[in-house]
Structure formats: structure tokens, C-alpha cells
Write a protein that holds these residues in place. Structure first.
Motif, PDB file in Angstrom:
ATOM      1  N   ALA A  50       0.872  -1.175   0.000  1.00 56.86           N
ATOM      2  CA  ALA A  50       0.000   0.000   0.000  1.00 56.86           C
ATOM      3  C   ALA A  50       0.913   1.230   0.000  1.00 56.86           C
ATOM      4  O   ALA A  50       1.272   1.741   1.056  1.00 56.86           O
ATOM      5  N   PRO A  51       1.299   1.677  -1.193  1.00 56.41           N
ATOM      6  CA  PRO A  51       2.269   2.787  -1.255  1.00 56.41           C
ATOM      7  C   PRO A  51       1.782   4.041  -0.534  1.00 56.41           C
ATOM      8  O   PRO A  51       0.595   4.368  -0.568  1.00 56.41           O
ATOM      9  N   PHE A  52       2.708   4.722   0.096  1.00 54.77           N
ATOM     10  CA  PHE A  52       2.400   5.955   0.815  1.00 54.77           C
ATOM     11  C   PHE A  52       2.344   7.128  -0.156  1.00 54.77           C
ATOM     12  O   PHE A  52       1.690   8.107   0.101  1.00 54.77           O
ATOM     13  N   CYS A  53       3.124   6.999  -1.253  1.00 48.48           N
ATOM     14  CA  CYS A  53       3.103   8.073  -2.230  1.00 48.48           C
ATOM     15  C   CYS A  53       3.351   7.483  -3.613  1.00 48.48           C
ATOM     16  O   CYS A  53       3.741   6.332  -3.750  1.00 48.48           O
ATOM     17  N   ASP A  54       3.123   8.325  -4.619  1.00 51.93           N
ATOM     18  CA  ASP A  54       3.226   7.852  -6.007  1.00 51.93           C
ATOM     19  C   ASP A  54       4.654   7.916  -6.529  1.00 51.93           C
ATOM     20  O   ASP A  54       4.924   7.443  -7.631  1.00 51.93           O
ATOM     21  N   LEU A  55       5.524   8.533  -5.771  1.00 48.49           N
ATOM     22  CA  LEU A  55       6.826   8.909  -6.296  1.00 48.49           C
ATOM     23  C   LEU A  55       7.973   8.194  -5.601  1.00 48.49           C
ATOM     24  O   LEU A  55       7.823   7.690  -4.495  1.00 48.49           O
TER      25      LEU A  55
ATOM     26  N   GLN B 128      -5.026   4.197   2.445  1.00 48.24           N
ATOM     27  CA  GLN B 128      -3.924   3.274   2.161  1.00 48.24           C
ATOM     28  C   GLN B 128      -4.408   2.093   1.319  1.00 48.24           C
ATOM     29  O   GLN B 128      -3.735   1.665   0.386  1.00 48.24           O
ATOM     30  N   GLY B 129      -5.572   1.573   1.682  1.00 50.85           N
ATOM     31  CA  GLY B 129      -6.134   0.461   0.907  1.00 50.85           C
ATOM     32  C   GLY B 129      -6.425   0.893  -0.525  1.00 50.85           C
ATOM     33  O   GLY B 129      -6.161   0.159  -1.493  1.00 50.85           O
ATOM     34  N   LEU B 130      -6.942   2.092  -0.667  1.00 48.75           N
ATOM     35  CA  LEU B 130      -7.221   2.618  -2.010  1.00 48.75           C
ATOM     36  C   LEU B 130      -5.928   2.819  -2.794  1.00 48.75           C
ATOM     37  O   LEU B 130      -5.914   2.690  -4.026  1.00 48.75           O
ATOM     38  N   SER B 131      -4.850   3.114  -2.096  1.00 49.18           N
ATOM     39  CA  SER B 131      -3.553   3.246  -2.764  1.00 49.18           C
ATOM     40  C   SER B 131      -3.153   1.920  -3.405  1.00 49.18           C
ATOM     41  O   SER B 131      -2.655   1.878  -4.528  1.00 49.18           O
ATOM     42  N   THR B 132      -3.383   0.828  -2.680  1.00 52.81           N
ATOM     43  CA  THR B 132      -3.088  -0.492  -3.249  1.00 52.81           C
ATOM     44  C   THR B 132      -3.836  -0.695  -4.555  1.00 52.81           C
ATOM     45  O   THR B 132      -3.271  -1.126  -5.563  1.00 52.81           O
ATOM     46  N   LEU B 133      -5.108  -0.369  -4.531  1.00 56.55           N
ATOM     47  CA  LEU B 133      -5.910  -0.588  -5.739  1.00 56.55           C
ATOM     48  C   LEU B 133      -5.511   0.389  -6.840  1.00 56.55           C
ATOM     49  O   LEU B 133      -5.503   0.034  -8.021  1.00 56.55           O
ATOM     50  N   LYS B 134      -5.197   1.613  -6.462  1.00 60.42           N
ATOM     51  CA  LYS B 134      -4.771   2.603  -7.468  1.00 60.42           C
ATOM     52  C   LYS B 134      -3.531   2.107  -8.215  1.00 60.42           C
ATOM     53  O   LYS B 134      -3.429   2.237  -9.432  1.00 60.42           O
TER      54      LYS B 134
END
Lengths: 765, 178
Positions: A50-55, B128-134
């Protein structure tokens, strides 16, 4: 690195000629020596990111956008970048404990010499099981512990170097490195705590350690007060020694926050535990402490600034946290004390005995002329809260998402109920106050709603005794003791602080063995029943069914993994020596242990949990831990649950997802309790043991979710596994699911299911 | 780009959620989905909107368009009390772990979902969970119907200071879905 000379060097360090046990396949393993074990584990328990950021912002190629199919300019993809960040976090955490260990060993070697023996009492013969299992060394002296830490430090160089741009580039290989360094974290923690036990004569070979006073209300404010904060007991023990030498032990209060508190109460039962890390800023702001002595780890970095606000002075005593202060280690004591007492000066003193003397003398001088504000009562709090304009700025910045604004408005109206709840859920960062445009002193308002009661905590006891392991080894492995549940770590709790006590009591009442450490060990003492008893008063302190065992501080967590190793060694007679894969495999398949880090916050917690994972111990994490970016999850319906039957040497598809995950975040305490019960299931459970474990799983599931578990069919192997109490409804459920008995298994092991030098025979004794 | 209500969720990146203030486009997206899923979290049990629990609004959304429900945390019990049997029970991380897989059979065994709606989570865990899916589930879109903006969703409601506006939007969704 492989090579003849390297091999000889290792054999010399572990004293290969000593024949206490045969040497296993991985003495002093290098970074890739357990890679196949890791890859086998992660085949089932895949990394979830679960990334904290895109970069990625780590080098001058960037910033690089890693969204979608994008790679960084160095070629790294998002998953590998997450593995890299996790590896970095684990290196940071491990290095904190390794640094602690290296320092405390050097400090004690200065006092007692390298040959000082490691004697852990008459009930602990298998001392240092982590070091035995990982290195293959049986440490006998402080000097041996130093060698173990030096080896770990060398491994740290290699793992940390892999995070440099252009080195490792695969997510699973990064995870293997994180697992490696976290395994060594447990080695360093064990070295640190064993050194402390023998150096400071902390309790050992005893379960019934002292019950000590806890809470800010337990401090006698009429006396000079010294607050010790951090993890390293070198200075705090010197303070106690100095007070004893000068006959001042009853005239000066010494209280601690975070793990130094636990260590200090292992040294003196007159010392007080103020509370967990989440109460650091709250207590500092009360101004009760005349002198604050910081050591290392988990200390507010703005401690000196905060102390200045309330007229307290700070002595920083660790070179890891100098905080920009002027060093006074070589200056005359009286001169330093005078500056502290008269000018409110904060200092750095790296000589622990001197820091102790200065702390006591400064406290004695400052206390009588304290010009500190009185604690704020409800009337004053109501007055101060009038400044609140209900702008909501405080809520925006609260990392625990608390509804502060409306609660403060209610305080202004004389209603304290909501604000009281917020204090119970406060993690103690102070960002709300920083954000307030009206400068409402929110942390001072908390003084009006905080309980000034005195609670109790049991002093940490160090290693689990061999005699205890002999008693519980069989019932744990057979499953008739339903599990060992370790509530460890920090106080970044998602909700009220006493949730953790509720969970601990649930499992102690159900006759699990419950182990606690660190700030969690303190938090569970902050709840009393109607008769005024804490959990430490109500439940026995033995490592046995229904016991609540406080092993001690963060570094004492190594005794929890050590206990699991000792079950394999003492009960199952498996050799520990350099036998990591066999021992980890045993624990994964046969020891129903589960860690719970409900309020984990630091990189240290990340490495502790990851070290448990490599050893086959699953960990349940609170919601904040999603910010660690990585979990290890299986998918029970889809994944392959084939293991080797060690006795028959046959692959068997068990169809049973146990343990289901290695690292999982859950959102609520209810879900946590159900998950913990499930993660204690092991393939090796006997039918009576499985019945007991399923009885708890079903009971908790029904209590919180209202039905039978919807995955129950996965965990019933034969009809003999069905708990008597639920027999009728479980049978009906199984029928509806079209359940069929699962293949029988005599000795579950992953050895033989992946490429390894370890023969299947090694799993049997 | 909008800011989330809780700054711990602030986006450090390039790909933020589209802020959706009107029911119409949200409903169009839901109706367009072949296999939508509604994931319900435990905060839906605690939050009330004008005296009605948030979970009941979520159930109404599911019923209006026959959307299957995944109950997370301990929400299953309340759903059963409301007469709704969830189609699956996982915790939020577990369902997200399944949703990452485009080959997953879905909660009804009919194939993986193409639109996942979330309601009733801690904003930090949810984001955070949505980040995984993104990052790891390009085959699906996500939508949040909570009161606050979630940067890592595909579609998110804005931050509502007042419950009345949030309530109006939720009721609009329910009405238009029918």
C-alpha cells in the motif's frame, strides 16, 4: 560471502569445536543464505503493498512517478520500491536495537570486563536461543554478545547497501533482505536484554516480579522529580545507584516513560512508571518533572523546547540523540548544576555516572524553587477553551483522526465528556496545539480530564524459564493450550488506550498464554475493575494457560521469539544451533503463537514484526500499521496449502490455510480478536487441540459477527475437530458447504517443498 | 487538486481522485459497471446522518441497484440485524488483496469486480487500501461515499463540513439508482 577463510572465521566466532549441539546448515548466515526459505514463505504469504506516495524521491534522477506501469529512471517499479522502503525501515529499526545493544554491552564491559559471565539463574539453561539458532554460538560472556552484535552490524552494511540506487531491483528479494535484517534485530535485542539482565542484575528465573506503581498520579510531587525517557537504562540505573549511595532513594522520585521506565523498575521497585510513549508530551507539559533525562529511541525530538516551556531542564545522555545541546561531560559538576538550576540550561552529558549525579543535584536544587504553573483544573480548562473558534484546524492535523474541535467547544461550555474520550485516544503528538490559530493549550486542558489515579504494572521478567517451557511445550504444540498471544510494542493505538487491556483479558480469560512488552505492557495496567484490580493483580504471572507475562521492554521481545524456539528445542528436542530453517518451520507449522502490535508506530516495530514473520509467527497489526506499506497475506481459497508430511515424506495438500496470514492489518478490536484466535491454528493441532482452538474462534466470531465463521469448513479436518459445544450447528454448516474430511497428516513441514540443503529428516527427533 | 480532510492522507504524487459533487455522474458510473461491489466498514456503525446510521444509507444504496456487499471488521452483525446478509465477510485489507487479482472470481463467483464502492472506514486505513488498488489494480475503479475526500480513490466525494449536504448527495444516489 562464501570462502574458506570466511568459513574459518565463522567457526572461530561460534567456537565450532564446542560440541554442545551439531552445527546446522546456516551458521552466521549471510544475506542470501536463507533466501530460499524466504521465497517459500512468500510464495504463500505474498507481499501486499500500500504505497504511501506515487513517487520515488531518493536520488537525483528523480522525482520519479511510479504510478501505473511507470518505472523510475533507475528502472525500479512500484512494488520493488515498496520493498526497498520496507527494507530501509527494517534496517533503521534493527540498527536502533543494535546500537542499543552495542552501547550497553560496551558500557557493561567497561564495568565488568568482557569475560563477565551470562548467568540467567537456575531456571534458564537455554539462554540466548535467538543467538544460538541464528549464529550457532552459545554465548557465555559479555564478549560473546559483542561478537553477535558485530556480526549483525556487518550484515546491516550489506542489507542497507542494497537500498542504494541501482542495487536490488526485485520486490521479493528486497523482502528477503528485510526478513534477514529483522531476524538479526531479534539477535541484537536478545544481546541487549541479556547483557542488561546480567549487568544490572535485573530479575531472571522468576515469574512473580514486583508490582510497581504506575501513572502520573503515582508521583509524589512534594519531592524532587526526575523523569527518564527512552530505552537505555545506563543512566537511569546510575541515578538509582547515586540515590542509594547518598541515602536519597526515598527523597527523590524517579519516574519513567517508554521502555526506560520498564528497565528502571527492573532495577528498583521504588521507581515509577509514568506511562507509555503516548503520555510523554502530556506529562512533560504538567511540569511535574524537575529534571528530564533522555537516552535513546522514542524520545520527542523537541523535548528541550517543551521542557523550557514549563521550567524543566533536560540532560541528553546518548550520542544518538544529542539534540544540539552543549556537551558538559567534562565540565565541573557543580558548575553544570548551577547553570541548569539558575538558567534553565539543558545539557548533553555522555558520562552516565556524571549525568546521574548532575540529574540528582539539579533536581534537588530546582524542586524547592519551582515556579511552575499549577495543574489546570476544570474551571481553568473551561476558561482557556473559550478561545476556541471551532475552526477545525486541530482536527485536520490529528494523526488519530479525533474530533477535537467539537470536544473543545464543549469544554468551553463545561461539558468534558467528549474531551475525556479524546484524551483516552490521544497518541500524544501535539500537532493539534501546533495548528491552533488561537493558541489554545490543548495539552494543558488534558490535565483537567486525565485520571490522577495510581495504576499498577508488573516489572519485566526477561526470558521464559526452561521449566515453564517443559510444562507448556506439549499442550501448545498439541493445541490444548489454544495459543500464545504476544501484545507488544508502542502506544499509537487507534482508539481508547484500554482497548488493548480488553483484548488481553479476553485471551487470558480463555486460557491462552498472554505475553506483553513495551508500552503495551504499561497500557494494560491502566485499567481497573470494580474492585480496583488491574490485570496484573487478577491474572497469574506464569508462562502458562491464563497467565499474563510481562517480559519487559522492547528489547525483551526477543524472549518471546526465544520462547517459541525453546519449545522446539526443549519439548521437541530439535537442535537450535545454526538451525534456523528447521526451527522456523517448526514454529510456523506447530507452535500456535501470534503477535499483536496494536499501536505500532516506529521503524523498530516494523523490524520486530518482520523478524517474527521470518520465524513463522504471524502478526496482527492495528490500522495505523497500514502506513508501513507492506503486509504478508495469503488468499485462503486460491492458494496452495501443500506441505510435506515429514514422517511419510509425501506431499500432502492439506487444503487448510493455517496460519492464514503472516502480517495483517485489521480495523477494529473485534476483528482483531477473531483474527488472533484464527491465527493460532496450526496444522499440527491434535483433534482435541483443534476442538479447543475452534471453540474459541467460533465463540468469538459469533460474539462479534453474529454467525458461525464463514470459513470454518477450511479448518475442520475431520469430525473429531468439531467442538462439542457447537457440534450440531457446525455439522449442519459443513453439510451445507459440501465439506469432506481433509487428508491426514502426521508431521507438517515446508522442508522438502523448496530447494534447501536441509533434509526432511532434520525436522524429526 | 482537493486536499483530504485529514492531512495524514495528503497526496504526495500525481494521480488523485476525481472529486464528485453531484449524484448524477456517480450513479451513471455505478450503472455502467458490470460487477460493482460495496465494501462496508465499521465507522458506518458509529456515524449518524440526521439520526440515521450511515450503514443504513449504504444498505439503501446496495438495495437500490442490487449491489453485492462485503462486510468488513465487525459490521456483519449489524447488517444481519438490519435483515441484510452480506455476500462476503473479509477485513478491508483482505478484500483489497482479492480485488488486486483480475482473475478473482468475485464475491458472487461471477468474476472480479470492475467498480468497488467504499463506505465507513478510518480515512487513513481507507486511503492506504485505495492506494493499493490505485497502483496494483488497473482493471477496476474505486469510489468512496464517505464524508471526506480520499485522494487515492478514482472517484471521491468532497469534504463536507455539513452533514446536510452529504445526506442530500447520498439520498440523491439512492433515488437515482432505483
Amino acid at each position: 560471502m562464501k570462502g574458506k577463510k570466511k568459513k574459518e572465521e565463522k567457526e572461530k566466532i561460534i567456537k565450532a569445536e564446542d560440541e554442545w549441539e551439531p552445527i546446522g546448515h546456516t551458521p552466521m548466515p549471510d544475506v542470501a543464505d536463507l533466501r530460499n526459505w524466504d521465497r517459500r514463505l512468500l510464495q504463500t504469504y505474498k507481499p501486499f503493498y500500500a504505497p504511501f506516495c506515487d513517487l520515488c524521491c531518493l536520488c537525483t534522477y528523480g522525482k520519479c512517478d511510479l504510478t501505473g506501469t511507470n518505472r523510475g529512471a533507475c528502472g525500479i517499479d512500484m512494488a520493488s520500491q515498496q520493498g526497498r522502503i520496507v527494507t530501509l525501515a527494517c534496517c533503521m529499526g534493527m540498527s536502533a536495537h543494535a546500537g542499543h545493544a552495542a552501547h550497553i554491552i560496551d558500557y557493561l564491559v567497561e564495568k565488568y570486563g568482557e569475560d563477565h559471565p551470562l548467568t540467567l539463574g537456575d531456571q534458564v539453561e537455554v539462554e540466548c536461543p535467538n543467538i544460538r539458532t541464528v549464529l550457532g554460538m552459545k554465548p557465555k560472556t559479555l564478549g560473546d554478545l559483542k561478537k553477535a552484535v558485530q556480526y549483525a552490524a556487518e550484515q546491516l552494511l550489506h542489507v542497507l547497501s542494497s537500498t542504494n540506487t541501482g542495487q536490488e531491483g526485485d520486490a521479493v528479494d528486497y523482502e528477503s533482505k528485510a526478513l534477514h535484517i529483522s531476524m538479526l534485530d531479534l539477535v541484537c535485542m536478545e544481546a541487549a536484554d541479556v547483557a542488561q539482565i546480567v549487568g544490572f542484575k535485573f530479575p531472571t528465573s522468576v515469574a512473580d516480579t514486583a508490582i510497581v506503581d504506575m501513572g502520573w498520579g503515582s508521583v509524589d510531587r512534594s519531592k524532587p522529580v526526575i523523569l527518564v525517557v527512552g530505552h537505555n537504562p545506563a543512566t537511569s540505573s546510575e541515578i538509582i545507584d547515586y540515590l542509594r549511595k547518598e541515602g536519597l532513594e526515598d527523597k527523590v522520585e524517579v519516574g519513567g516513560i517508554c521502555c526506560t521506565a520498564l528497565e528502571t523498575t527492573r532495577y528498583s521497585d521504588k521507581a515509577k512508571i509514568i506511562g507509555p510513549l503516548s503520555r510523554q508530551l502530556f506529562f512533560v507539559r504538567t511540569g511535574i518533572a524537575d529534571v528530564i533525562v533522555s537516552d535513546e529511541q522514542c524520545i520527542r525530538t523537541d523535548l528541550a523546547e517543551e521542557a523550557s516551556k514549563v521550567g524543566s531542564v533536560v540532560i541528553a545522555s546518548s550520542d544518538k540523540a544529542c539534540r544540539g545541546l552543549e556537551e558538559a561531560s567534562d565540565r565541573p559538576t557543580d558548575e553544570v548544576v548551577k547553570e541548569m538550576a539558575e538558567q534553565g540550561k539543558h545539557v548533553l552529558i555522555l558520562d552516565h555516572a556524571k549525568a546521574a549525579e548532575v540529574a540528582v543535584k539539579a533536581a534537588l536544587q530546582i524542586a524547592p524553587k519551582r515556579k511552575k504553573e499549577e495543574l489546570i483544573d476544570k474551571a481553568k480548562a473551561q476558561e482557556l477553551a473559550q478561545a476556541c473558534k471551532d475552526c477545525g484546524s486541530c482536527e485536520l492535523v490529528c494523526p488519530n483522526l479525533q474530533p477535537l474541535s467539537s470536544a473543545i467547544k464543549k469544554v468551553a461550555e463545561g461539558d468534558f465528556e467528549d474531551f475525556q474520550k479524546i484524551f483516552e485516544s490521544c497518541i500524544g503528538c501535539g500537532k493539534c496545539e501546533e495548528a491552533c490559530p488561537q493558541a489554545v493549550p490543548i495539552f494543558q486542558l488534558m490535565q483537567a480530564v486525565a485520571s490522577w489515579d495510581t495504576w499498577k504494572c508488573r516489572a519485566g521478567r526477561g526470558p521464559i524459564m526452561d521449566t515453564e517451557i517443559r510444562k507448556v511445550g506439549a499442550p501448545i504444540v498439541l493445541g490444548t493450550i489454544p495459543g500464545v498471544v504476544a501484545f507488544v510494542g508502542c502506544s499509537n493505538f487507534p482508539n481508547e488506550i484500554d482497548e488493548i487491556a480488553e483484548m488481553v483479558e479476553e485471551f487470558a480469560r480463555r486460557k491462552y498464554i498472554v505475553v506483553v512488552s513495551g508500552c503495551s505492557a504499561m497500557a494494560i495496567g491502566m485499567r481497573k475493575d470494580e474492585e480496583g484490580r488491574t490485570l496484573y493483580d487478577k491474572y497469574p504471572s506464569e508462562f502458562d494457560a491464563g497467565g499474563i507475562v510481562n517480559v519487559g521492554s522492547c528489547v525483551a521481545n526477543a524472549h518471546i521469539t526465544g520462547a517459541a524456539m525453546k519449545i522446539a528445542n526443549i519439548f521437541a528436542k530439535l537442535p537450535l544451533r545454526a538451525n534456523y530453517e528447521v526451527i522456523a518451520d517448526y514454529i510456523l507449522n506447530r507452535v500456535g503463537a501470534c503477535g499483536v502490535a496494536w499501536g505500532a508506530y516506529s521503524q523498530k516495530a516494523a523490524s520486530i514484526a518482520t523478524g517474527c514473520n521470518r520465524l513463522g509467527i504471524p502478526v496482527v497489526l492495528g490500522p495505523h500499521s497500514s502506513k508501513y506499506r507492506r503486509l504478508y497475506l495469503s488468499r485462503k481459497e486460491e492458494d496452495d496449502w501443500t506441505v510435506m508430511d515429514g514422517r511419510k515424506k509425501e506431499l500432502v495438500d492439506t487444503e487448510e490455510p493455517s496460519p492464514e496470514h503472516l502480517a495483517i492489518v485489521v480495523e477494529s478490536k473485534e476483528r482483531a480478536m477473531v483474527t488472533i484466535a484464527k491465527l493460532c491454528l496450526r496444522k499440527n493441532d491434535t483433534p482435541p487441540g483443534r476442538q479447543i482452538k475452534l471453540n474459541h474462534y467460533i465463540d468469538l466470531y459469533k460474539k462479534f459477527f453474529g454467525t458461525l465463521p464463514d470459513d470454518l469448513h477450511h479448518y475442520v479436518r475431520t469430525e473429531r475437530d468439531i467442538p462439542m459445544f457447537f457440534k450440531k450447528e457446525v455439522r449442519q454448516y459443513l453439510q451445507e458447504k459440501g465439506w469432506k474430511p481433509k487428508p491426514a497428516l502426521t508431521l507438517p513441514t515446508l522442508i522438502g517443498t523448496y530447494e534447501t540443503e536441509v533434509p526432511v529428516e532434520a525436522t524429526i527427533r | 487538486m482537493s486536499k483530504p480532510r485529514h492531512l495524514v492522507n495528503i497526496l504526495t504524487g500525481t494521480k488523485g481522485a476525481a472529486e464528485m459533487k453531484d449524484a448524477g455522474p456517480l450513479v451513471k458510473t455505478i450503472k455502467k459497471a458490470a460487477r460493482p461491489l460495496l465494501v462496508i466498514g465499521p465507522r458506518a456503525l458509529e456515524i449518524e446522518i440526521d439520526g440515521k446510521p450511515f450503514i443504513e444509507y449504504l444498505v439503501d444504496i446496495a438495495k437500490a441497484s442490487d449491489i453485492p456487499i462485503c462486510a468488513t471488521a465487525h459490521t456483519k452483525k449489524k447488517l444481519l440485524e438490519l435483515g441484510v446478509t452480506p455476500d462476503s465477510t473479509y477485513d478491508i485489507i483482505e478484500i483489497i488483496n482479492h480485488l488486486k487479482d483480475p482473475e478473482w472470481k468475485g464475491v458472487k463467483g461471477e468474476g472480479c469486480h470492475d467498480l468497488v464502492m467504499f463506505g465507513g472506514f478510518r480515512t487513513d486505513l481507507g486511503n492506504q487500501g485505495l492506494s493499493t488498488l490505485k497502483h496494483f489494480a488497473p482493471h477496476l475503479k474505486t469510489m468512496t461515499v464517505c464524508k471526506y475526500y480520499y485522494p487515492n480513490a478514482t472517484f471521491s466525494l468532497p469534504n463536507y463540513r455539513k452533514d446536510e449536504e452529504w445526506k442530500a448527495l447520498l439520498e440523491g444516489i439512492i433515488e437515482e439508482l432505483k
